[in-house]
Design an enzyme around this catalytic site. Sequence first.
Site, PDB file in Angstrom:
ATOM      1  N   PHE A   1      31.895  -5.692   0.951  1.00  0.00           N
ATOM      2  CA  PHE A   1      32.376  -5.326  -0.379  1.00  0.00           C
ATOM      3  C   PHE A   1      32.778  -6.527  -1.229  1.00  0.00           C
ATOM      4  O   PHE A   1      32.666  -6.473  -2.454  1.00  0.00           O
ATOM      5  CB  PHE A   1      33.508  -4.297  -0.289  1.00  0.00           C
ATOM      6  N   GLU A   2      33.234  -7.583  -0.616  1.00  0.00           N
ATOM      7  CA  GLU A   2      33.569  -8.781  -1.397  1.00  0.00           C
ATOM      8  C   GLU A   2      32.302  -9.514  -1.819  1.00  0.00           C
ATOM      9  O   GLU A   2      32.232 -10.057  -2.915  1.00  0.00           O
ATOM     10  CB  GLU A   2      34.477  -9.724  -0.593  1.00  0.00           C
ATOM     11  N   GLY A   3      31.320  -9.543  -0.936  1.00  0.00           N
ATOM     12  CA  GLY A   3      30.109 -10.295  -1.209  1.00  0.00           C
ATOM     13  C   GLY A   3      30.386 -11.790  -1.165  1.00  0.00           C
ATOM     14  O   GLY A   3      31.528 -12.225  -1.282  1.00  0.00           O
TER      15      GLY A   3
END
Length: 147
Positions: free
Chosen positions: A14-16
């Site tokens: 989700f952060e990437g």
Amino acid sequence: MQISSHGINLIREFEGLRTKAYKAHFSEKFFSIGYGHYGPDVKPDDVCTESYATKLLENDLKSFCQKVDKALTADEIEVNQNEFDALISFAYNVGVNALISSTLWQKLKIHDHEGAANQFLRWNKCNGFELPGLTKRREAERKLFLS
């Protein structure tokens, strides 16, 4: 407790990976880099490698795990590994203080784990507007928390 590889992978997903410093939102005080590393140590022109981003994430997660584990102990809250991983992912995104002052935390304190799980879904907005990425993340955290 320590975060498991499953929890780390959730955060990474989700952060990437961003190898150039950025602000996720214009109102943020500091810049972020890597897998969501945020703070005064990140300068606007900073760049990093994937390897360095991983080290930043590992160091950040040690701190988050210590703080959340300490708060759980202080409030006599028991959680399983999946619940802990979901809490760390949530705290990594919104901050430990936001977690501990949330209704989610209050539900945990009274052993209402299902009620706590449902609170994840309330944290999907920025400046009052729902963000699809946050909705997906909160749904994933809730699912992990309940598994």
